[in-house]
Design an enzyme around this catalytic site. Structure first.
Site, PDB file in Angstrom:
ATOM      1  N   LYS A   1       0.839  -1.237   0.080  1.00 45.40           N
ATOM      2  CA  LYS A   1      -0.124   0.096   0.034  1.00 45.40           C
ATOM      3  C   LYS A   1       0.852   1.202   0.264  1.00 45.40           C
ATOM      4  O   LYS A   1       0.653   2.233  -0.716  1.00 45.40           O
ATOM      5  CB  LYS A   1      -0.716   0.045   1.191  1.00 45.40           C
TER       6      LYS A   1
ATOM      7  N   ARG B   1      -3.015   2.756   9.129  1.00 45.62           N
ATOM      8  CA  ARG B   1      -3.323   1.587   8.482  1.00 45.62           C
ATOM      9  C   ARG B   1      -2.067   0.635   8.320  1.00 45.62           C
ATOM     10  O   ARG B   1      -1.008   1.070   8.175  1.00 45.62           O
ATOM     11  CB  ARG B   1      -3.801   1.819   7.088  1.00 45.62           C
TER      12      ARG B   1
ATOM     13  N   GLY C   1      -7.428  -8.115   5.647  1.00 45.38           N
ATOM     14  CA  GLY C   1      -8.303  -8.120   6.827  1.00 45.38           C
ATOM     15  C   GLY C   1      -7.535  -8.866   8.350  1.00 45.38           C
ATOM     16  O   GLY C   1      -8.033  -8.986   8.992  1.00 45.38           O
TER      17      GLY C   1
ATOM     18  N   MET D   1      -4.845  -7.602   9.683  1.00 48.43           N
ATOM     19  CA  MET D   1      -4.350  -6.869  10.821  1.00 48.43           C
ATOM     20  C   MET D   1      -5.071  -5.422  11.082  1.00 48.43           C
ATOM     21  O   MET D   1      -5.944  -5.258  10.446  1.00 48.43           O
ATOM     22  CB  MET D   1      -2.835  -6.160  10.431  1.00 48.43           C
TER      23      MET D   1
ATOM     24  N   ARG E   1      -3.361  -1.077  -6.796  1.00 47.78           N
ATOM     25  CA  ARG E   1      -2.780  -2.439  -6.521  1.00 47.78           C
ATOM     26  C   ARG E   1      -2.853  -3.215  -7.972  1.00 47.78           C
ATOM     27  O   ARG E   1      -4.150  -2.969  -8.500  1.00 47.78           O
ATOM     28  CB  ARG E   1      -2.740  -3.199  -5.300  1.00 47.78           C
TER      29      ARG E   1
ATOM     30  N   HIS F   1      -3.936 -43.948  -3.681  1.00 48.74           N
ATOM     31  CA  HIS F   1      -4.175 -44.399  -4.921  1.00 48.74           C
ATOM     32  C   HIS F   1      -5.446 -43.690  -5.404  1.00 48.74           C
ATOM     33  O   HIS F   1      -5.481 -43.311  -6.727  1.00 48.74           O
ATOM     34  CB  HIS F   1      -4.730 -46.058  -4.700  1.00 48.74           C
TER      35      HIS F   1
ATOM     36  N   ARG G   1       1.593 -47.159 -17.344  1.00 49.22           N
ATOM     37  CA  ARG G   1       1.475 -48.286 -16.371  1.00 49.22           C
ATOM     38  C   ARG G   1       0.815 -49.433 -17.146  1.00 49.22           C
ATOM     39  O   ARG G   1      -0.262 -49.587 -16.973  1.00 49.22           O
ATOM     40  CB  ARG G   1       1.101 -47.687 -15.237  1.00 49.22           C
TER      41      ARG G   1
ATOM     42  N   ARG H   1       6.579 -48.497 -18.975  1.00 56.29           N
ATOM     43  CA  ARG H   1       6.947 -49.120 -17.696  1.00 56.29           C
ATOM     44  C   ARG H   1       6.484 -50.635 -17.702  1.00 56.29           C
ATOM     45  O   ARG H   1       5.479 -50.857 -17.576  1.00 56.29           O
ATOM     46  CB  ARG H   1       6.546 -48.219 -16.729  1.00 56.29           C
TER      47      ARG H   1
ATOM     48  N   SER I   1      13.949 -41.479 -16.303  1.00 59.03           N
ATOM     49  CA  SER I   1      12.991 -40.994 -16.001  1.00 59.03           C
ATOM     50  C   SER I   1      12.991 -40.943 -14.367  1.00 59.03           C
ATOM     51  O   SER I   1      12.749 -41.859 -13.799  1.00 59.03           O
ATOM     52  CB  SER I   1      11.632 -41.427 -16.691  1.00 59.03           C
TER      53      SER I   1
ATOM     54  N   GLY J   1      11.471 -41.009 -10.902  1.00 61.74           N
ATOM     55  CA  GLY J   1      10.256 -41.157 -10.240  1.00 61.74           C
ATOM     56  C   GLY J   1      10.061 -40.526  -8.993  1.00 61.74           C
ATOM     57  O   GLY J   1      10.728 -41.093  -8.028  1.00 61.74           O
ATOM     58  N   THR J   2       9.846 -39.310  -8.871  1.00 66.03           N
ATOM     59  CA  THR J   2      10.038 -38.484  -7.765  1.00 66.03           C
ATOM     60  C   THR J   2       9.025 -38.609  -6.787  1.00 66.03           C
ATOM     61  O   THR J   2       9.183 -38.405  -5.355  1.00 66.03           O
ATOM     62  CB  THR J   2      10.226 -36.918  -8.156  1.00 66.03           C
ATOM     63  N   ASN J   3       7.850 -39.440  -6.964  1.00 66.12           N
ATOM     64  CA  ASN J   3       6.941 -39.999  -5.895  1.00 66.12           C
ATOM     65  C   ASN J   3       7.954 -40.759  -4.905  1.00 66.12           C
ATOM     66  O   ASN J   3       8.037 -40.592  -3.922  1.00 66.12           O
ATOM     67  CB  ASN J   3       5.869 -40.708  -6.297  1.00 66.12           C
ATOM     68  N   ASP J   4       8.325 -42.010  -5.647  1.00 65.12           N
ATOM     69  CA  ASP J   4       9.084 -42.881  -4.821  1.00 65.12           C
ATOM     70  C   ASP J   4      10.445 -42.243  -4.274  1.00 65.12           C
ATOM     71  O   ASP J   4      10.668 -42.495  -3.199  1.00 65.12           O
ATOM     72  CB  ASP J   4       9.288 -44.111  -5.474  1.00 65.12           C
TER      73      ASP J   4
ATOM     74  N   CYS K   1       8.568 -38.691 -14.177  1.00 68.24           N
ATOM     75  CA  CYS K   1       7.158 -39.016 -14.461  1.00 68.24           C
ATOM     76  C   CYS K   1       6.590 -39.085 -13.121  1.00 68.24           C
ATOM     77  O   CYS K   1       5.390 -39.669 -13.083  1.00 68.24           O
ATOM     78  CB  CYS K   1       7.398 -40.193 -15.455  1.00 68.24           C
TER      79      CYS K   1
ATOM     80  N   TYR L   1      12.101 -33.354 -20.327  1.00 69.17           N
ATOM     81  CA  TYR L   1      10.792 -33.248 -20.582  1.00 69.17           C
ATOM     82  C   TYR L   1      10.320 -33.761 -18.785  1.00 69.17           C
ATOM     83  O   TYR L   1      11.104 -34.307 -18.032  1.00 69.17           O
ATOM     84  CB  TYR L   1      10.271 -34.253 -21.545  1.00 69.17           C
TER      85      TYR L   1
END
Lengths: 964, 964
Positions: free
Chosen positions: B100, B170, B179, B181, B425, B541, B647, B703, B850, B852-855, B917, B937
């Site tokens: 502000k 203010r 809202g 502060m 703004r 899942h 898969r 896979r 590739s 597998g960033t989950n695992d 992936c 990719y």
């Protein structure tokens, strides 16, 4: 005359065992005494033992000579002559000559009488097998040149019908591979030369030699089934109505030879080769080919021998121990390989060949008085029968031991009174002997103390610390599991921890048999002699806990089917009931029905002395994993320099506590949980007091609660009801809690410091108990050095928050003990890969790191140790990975995380104390790695402490670290 | 005269929603139309949306001015004056002036009429809170100097009884915290100055202002409970029998003021401060203190705003929109924030203050014709009522938009015909508006295409791709779960996948409700509109599969208790039966009982154009995770450039296949297994043919089998019996297999390539099916680019062996299709930490990686995604970790493994193709990280493809990569 074939090679490594097998066949087992068999069989137990460390001495001695003796271009040479005091090779050239060839060359150069011959190098083996089993032309030419030298030296000629030279063709790899590859003896015999040999050494001898040659060559080179020859020989004996080969006459043998030749022609479609050169090429090719036979490949896999090493071939003039009563053949050790005592120890047979020894008809005679045993106490000795040859042998053995600076295993043949040396090598020995010999030799100044330290295989020390089974009197093995915790155990079978405890209280010795164990079984495991499980791997609960307790354990014995309801188990056709006697050998994984006698080893003065030397040399400190004052005391006796891992949760399972633990878990809110925790606190405090007292003056690392809470809850309907009743809760409540705590992958779930974050009151209680205990014992003058360890930290913030919590509690307790000097340090396990990767951040909040390499391996390798049984053995056996990564740390992968964690941690905090408290802390190979990456200490189960001390010292010697 | 307090701040962000809330209170809800409420409420939905990217343009514009305008030492300044065309600060100084304050300064410098004032910097906030809530003396001095300048500019004096200057105080933080502060208006009034004000602006106005001031100051600064004032005001209205504040007279208000002063005295024990300076110090202190109130702290946690930013305080001369009919107050957007259409859009109230708008008594009027809506179609516009002020406003809004180069959200007050700007703004907007505005502005050359790309929050695109709920007509929310897969869904409840399928076949729309889903439910999930589960997290899942299918999913709705037997579920007091209607919102996690109307978004031309621009800019390719031809086609329409993860096992669950799969698993030996595999092969081949055809010309990564075999087996008694019967096996057989396959930590168990190692025939079948399918479709002219991916590789040897197996099979198939040009490449998942650490070794055998960033996250962080629900929320909410690492990749930890894996892999093989992936492939923040570390990719579920394309393009713009 000694002419050994592959079975003889086996004899060299386990003379008594082989003989016993043979003599049992011949119905002569009664002659073997238990003591002798036990002591000699030890030769096998150390099959892999003294290999690497003890070769260092000889290697160095030979290396010193190398530059001078071997000319330039020597490595290009493919055929290496030895004979008449002159040799192309030497002992340092095992890589290209194999062990046997290198030592034959060395002995020749030393002027020791060795039948002349030559070695075709291991490089030729690879060439031969890669080029479609063809021997390169230049190698053939070199072989013929070398052969001419042998003829000259022996004053005989290969294929000469009057003075025929006979040769042996033997394999000889860089590492000893007893019995794995093929050998041909008496090569050079044919219809003509056999007559020349007959003229020189007698008809019977000549035809017997020819028979043996055809049989061996037919089997090894031509692929004629062995039993076709055996049947013919048996037939001959039946015809003559005699029991033994020796009773066949020259004529009998001549007929057998004729029939043998016919068998070969029939089976192969071509006549037996009569041209000695053709015989030679065939035998050389067969030996090289045998490097790739199934047996050899399997052996290499098991013993980590690379395929690309190849084998050398040794072609050597035959000498005969069976040409008359002035002939003999024998084996000796320069010191006793069972005990390590310093005396010349060996046995021999007069007028005999290696094969005769194997046949087991005659008991070998002791070479001297000192070598006598119960079953040989009345036999004449070589010293008395052939004093000249014996004196020569003594002079030679002394020279060899001095030269090689290690105990030697030698083979000799006496032909017509003349002594010939056929082999020398560093002798295999029991762990006890290894210790004794190393210490003695260092005292004799033959080797340095550092070399003595390297001479003992740290892994083999296990033998010294646990009872072993006297195999000669053991009942038959009915099943085999994983050798999960070493030592033999004998006891009555029980199928529950409760029974184990009850029976043990009544004075019984019991073996606890379970499908798998869980933390609830701990007390029962303690009460048992040993543990046998049907499921689980080398790092299953049973295995880990048993090792910690120093109890024997055979785990993952898959054939075992337990019927708890009937209190029986089935192993194949055997049904075992509760109370039946069982013997298990946690060192071999064997399970025996009945009671086997066990031998409890004594730790002699040599052991203590060696251990003292290790302490002076090593930089790495050795602590122990111990959860009780008893364990702590045992470990301290073994030389532990502190506790690296005290698992508080193991205390939770003791009767009288588990109910309070469950009350804590089932608490519906923080205040109810705090009430339950208040009951646990004095108990935990008491435990810590005991441990602190036992470790007076040494650091004690206490890990806060680690396992997921569901591990503490009951699981059977019966137990659930009992717990619900005891806690005044509904069964539904308990079940609901169980369900809500169920996890798909508990390893990666709500445990470790995550419990401390979500239930800070639990960790607060534990920190309070630790600090109170420390302050109390300090008041009694105990020097207490508590270290509080936070498990499973993955993110620096976790440690930051829990450290603040711990510091607050510590400050509170310190205020209650004004004037106390107790100041617990606070550190963390590094067991999550992310923790290793961000160790620089984590180190801001840690006084120490302790690598939990079990979990680091499980997560980093995606390998659940409890589940790996379905595929890991296939990986290790199939050569996919070099070793079980739970036994020896995977340096290439998980080791990187350790190295990175140490480096990053010390980058933030140079004085960070770093240790390891996984199972790897007691594995010598891993200990060497930990020393290399600069850890301050390892921590292992009490019974592994001596191994770790030795391995740490070896690492210091190898790494050239300054002694501390 | 506009005098907004904290509730007004809320209005700025969600004007209609706040008004609706207010008007509902006042019984005026009927005036709100659904369309309008829906469209305006969108302002809230993008609360975090345009923050980072869209500020870049303004930031850059201002940064250009920075060097010239700000003198040296400006950063040392703590109080920044603005007024009369002169300002100490500018728009680039948000860090120290807050949003502000920076914009007030900027507008002032631009010559735009802004009530003069000054900003106390954020640095003072931290100082204040650290120093025990004390304002440093030099700051007080600077404040008084700045105040004197304001007095001069306004020709008024603070505390002057005749011409009193009133100010607002203010907060104004760097990031908008609507809202959160506190604010104080009309400061400077007391018993004396109120009379001066009365003389200037009338009695009633003056006492109403004084009343408001006491109430606000009493609440905010003195801590007097708000309702005590409200009660008094209500009493006054009751006495006078009027309904609204405006009906109170000056006398009434005078009495109220007297009572208010008494309330303050009573409650605080001291009189209300009459000294305006004391009032000022109190208000400044209160605003700074409010940075640390619970509400503000919680908001910061939720919005990733660091605590150390602090807030600035803006003290500004009051201007009044409520001094008569030539006064007004209003809010406007330079373009339509709901649709993005290019017209000036806003609303205002005549003779009113912000509070009056909130009170909801009067409907705001449209500022112009274009801003008219259904409920305002008869109201006069500002354009007509105050044409001069409107013309000024138009000139200013155009100038502001050009200056800031972005759509502006502006606040204005007209006092006695004179226009004052109170705020500008960058305006919040719906995702659709963001796209439209960015594309329009680029077409107008106001910004570049690259800037346009940065202006749209990739996460917000989700809104454009899924149906949303019309909240104004939605039934009440009865439960809340995790927003697991975005979009709204309405349907009849079913409790089993079978019912879902059956009902859907009959034309019904169904919502599948399960405790948790398993792979067996896939067909039923496909048949459903959406999925609701009681258990499981964002990567359970249900969540993963639903996102892949683009289905709405609310997961882990803990309050839901399902009784499958009764086919009912309980949610609190509600009992829901099968067939009842249910609405779920997968974007918010809300569950509603009944049917809510949904709005299906249209993808306009602007969206397509923006997407085309992204494709030109980005280097990172975007593929999709798809297991069926249908999914593949959807993804292709969304711009997927290939399949990064197909898969194979998802195909195994289709009816008619699962039996063959089970037969394969239950096979007792290799040949029995091969028989079962032979049945599966044509089915798999058919699947692959369909997918290859759908992806003609694009690469398809398949896979090989990944999950542990037990996932395919039945688990209930009933199913076990059925399977046993169907396969002609005993129930005991099936049970035994189940038991032998049970795993403690299946994540780290016998799965992935470990199946290929132990059962090579399974992988051989799959490779054959892939290659055959590729060769067949290639014969039809389809351009097929198959890539075979081996999962869970931890050691290079695994890949080496399986690559050899695959190459053998491929060669066989190629021989059957002579002349085929099909050449599948072979690569691996990098999903085990060890694989990343040894990627150099692994790359020797891989054509591509590739991640597998989950695992990789599960293992590297020791975090089972299925089990993390018990503690991960506590971690994220408690600020222990910045974000759920399954949503955005943990760059600090797991990201290191990705970076290392890429570097090591390319070190071995410079042309190695590297992708990702995991679920992270569809998360914009993660996509930016992947672009940074040089991946080729990302692959994500079909509905995330546009997000990934945009995020990838943004990364390219930010990283300055050359367009491909």
């Amino acid at each position: 005359m000694s002419a050994r074939k592959k079975t003889t090679a086996k004899k060299a490594s386990k003379p008594a065992a082989a003989r016993r097998a043979a003599s049992t066949r011949a119905g002569a087992g009664k002659r073997q005494t238990a003591r002798r068999a036990g002591a000699k069989a030890a030769g096998k137990q150390v099959a892999k033992a003294s290999g690497k460390p003890s070769s260092a001495g000889a290697g160095r001695a030979a290396a010193g000579a190398r530059g001078g003796r071997r000319g330039p271009g020597a490595t290009q040479r493919k055929v290496f002559y030895f004979g008449g005091g002159r040799a192309d090779g030497d002992a340092s050239m095992k890589e290209i000559l194999g062990g046997k060839g290198a030592n034959l060359a060395e002995m020749t150069s030393l002027g020791i009488p060795v039948p002349p011959g030559f070695t075709i190098s291991t490089a030729v083996c690879l060439e031969f097998n890669e080029r479609g089993k063809r021997l390169p032309a230049e190698v053939r030419a070199d072989v013929l040149t070398a052969l001419a030298n042998v003829e000259k030296e022996m004053n005989l000629r290969f294929g000469d019908p009057e003075r025929p030279l006979l040769v042996s063709v033997r394999s000889g790899a860089r590492a000893s591979m007893p019995g794995m590859m093929d050998t041909v003896l008496n090569l050079g015999l044919n219809g003509d030369t056999v007559r020349g040999l007959a003229a020189m050494a007698g008809e019977r001898f000549a035809y017997d030699s020819y028979r043996r040659f055809i049989q061996m060559y037919g089997d090894v080179v031509l692929g004629v089934p062995h039993d076709r020859f055996e049947h013919r020989l048996d037939a001959a004996k039946r015809e003559r109505d005699v029991a033994d080969d020796v009773d066949l006459t020259a004529d009998d043998l001549r007929r057998v030879v004729a029939d043998y030749l016919e068998i070969v022609r029939e089976t192969t479609g071509t006549p037996f080769p009569q041209d000695p050169q053709a015989q030679l090429w065939g035998a050389i090719g067969a030996v090289f080919s045998s490097w790739e036979n199934q047996r050899a490949i399997a052996y290499r896999r098991l013993n980590d021998i690379p395929d690309h090493w190849g084998t050398a071939v040794n072609v050597q003039s035959m000498v005969f121990g069976n040409m008359g009563d002035d002939c003999a053949t024998g084996v000796a050790f320069t010191r006793n390989p069972s005990t390590g005592e310093k005396f010349f120890y060996g046995e021999y047979l007069k007028n005999a060949q290696g094969e005769d020894v194997v046949a087991g008809i005659r008991t070998p005679q002791p070479i001297n008085e000192a070598s006598r045993a119960e079953d040989t106490k009345d036999l004449p000795t070589l010293e008395r029968e052939m004093p000249k040859a014996y004196r020569d042998l003594v002079a030679i053995y002394k020279r060899l031991e001095r030269h090689y600076r290690d105990m030697q295993d030698i083979e000799f043949t006496i032909q017509s009174g003349k002594l010939w040396m056929l082999q020398t090598r560093n002798g295999k020995r029991t762990a006890g002997a290894a210790v004794r010999i190393a210490v003695d030799m260092a005292r004799e100044k033959l080797i340095t103390k550092e070399e003595a330290i390297l001479r003992v295989d740290a892994n083999a020390l296990d033998q010294l610390l646990h009872p072993t089974i006297d195999k000669s009197q053991a009942p038959p093995v009915i099943a085999r599991g994983l050798p999960a915790s070493p030592g033999a155990a004998v006891g009555e079978v029980v199928f529950s921890a409760e029974h184990a405890e009850a029976r043990a209280k009544g004075g019984a010795k019991v073996i606890l048999v379970r499908t798998e164990t869980s933390p609830e079984d701990i007390v029962g495991m303690h009460a048992s002699q040993g543990i046998l499980t049907a499921k689980g791997g080398m790092t299953s609960h049973a295995a880990v806990v048993a090792r910690g307790m120093g109890k024997s354990c055979v785990a993952g014995c898959g054939v075992l089917i337990i019927d708890y309801a009937q209190a029986t188990m089935r192993i194949g056709e055997h049904v075992v009931r509760e109370g039946d006697w069982l013997t298990i050998d946690g060192s071999s994984g064997e399970v025996m029905l009945g009671r086997a006698p066990t031998v409890v080893p004594e730790l002699g003065g040599a052991f203590s002395e060696l251990m003292q030397w290790t302490d002076k040399v090593r930089k790495l400190r050795v602590r122990t994993n111990a959860d009780t004052p008893q364990d702590a005391e045992v470990a301290r006796r073994f030389g532990a320099e502190g506790i690296g891992l005290c698992r508080t949760e193991h205390m939770f399972f003791e009767p009288g506590r588990i109910l309070a633990v469950r009350e804590m878990i089932l608490a519906s809110d923080t205040s109810a949980r705090e009430l339950a925790l208040a009951k646990l606190r004095p108990m935990q405090r008491g435990d810590f007091e005991g441990i602190f007292r036992a470790m007076d003056g040494l650091p004690v690392t206490v890990r806060l609660l680690d396992p997921p809470l569901h591990e503490f809850l009951p699981h059977t309907d019966e137990d659930i009801q009992a717990v619900a009743a005891a806690l005044g809760r509904s069964v539904g409540d308990v079940r609901h809690k169980l369900e809500s705590l169920h996890e798909f992958n508990p390893m990666l779930g709500h445990r470790g410091c995550r419990l401390g974050i979500t239930f800070p009151e639990i960790y607060a209680m534990q920190v309070r108990a630790i600090t109170e205990a420390a302050c109390r014992v300090a008041e009694d003058g105990v020097k207490v050095r508590p270290e509080i360890m936070i498990p499973l930290v993955a993110h620096a913030r976790e440690l930051e928050r829990l450290r603040a919590l711990a510091e607050k509690v510590i400050a509170e307790v310190r205020a209650e003990f004004p004037g106390t000097r107790v100041r617990p340090t606070i550190g963390t396990m590094i067991e999550v890969p992310r923790a290793a990767l961000t160790a620089d951040e984590i180190a801001h909040h840690a006084d120490f790191f302790s690598f939990g390499t079990n979990d680091l391996t499980q997560m980093g390798y995606a390998l659940s140790r409890d589940d790996a049984g379905n595929f890991l053995p296939a990986y290790v056996d199939g050569g996919l990975i070099p070793a079980d990564p739970f036994v020896s740390i995977d340096e290439e992968g998980i080791g990187q995380l350790v190295k990175l964690g140490v480096e990053l941690g010390r980058k933030t905090r140079a004085d960070l104390k770093v240790g390891v408290c996984g199972e790897h802390g007691g594995d010598p190979a891993s200990v060497r790695f930990f020393a290399k990456v600069g850890l301050d200490y390892v921590s292992c189960s009490p019974y592994r402490v001596p191994l770790a001390r030795l391995a740490a010292a070896q690492a210091s010697v190898v790494l050239g670290s300054a002694p501390r």
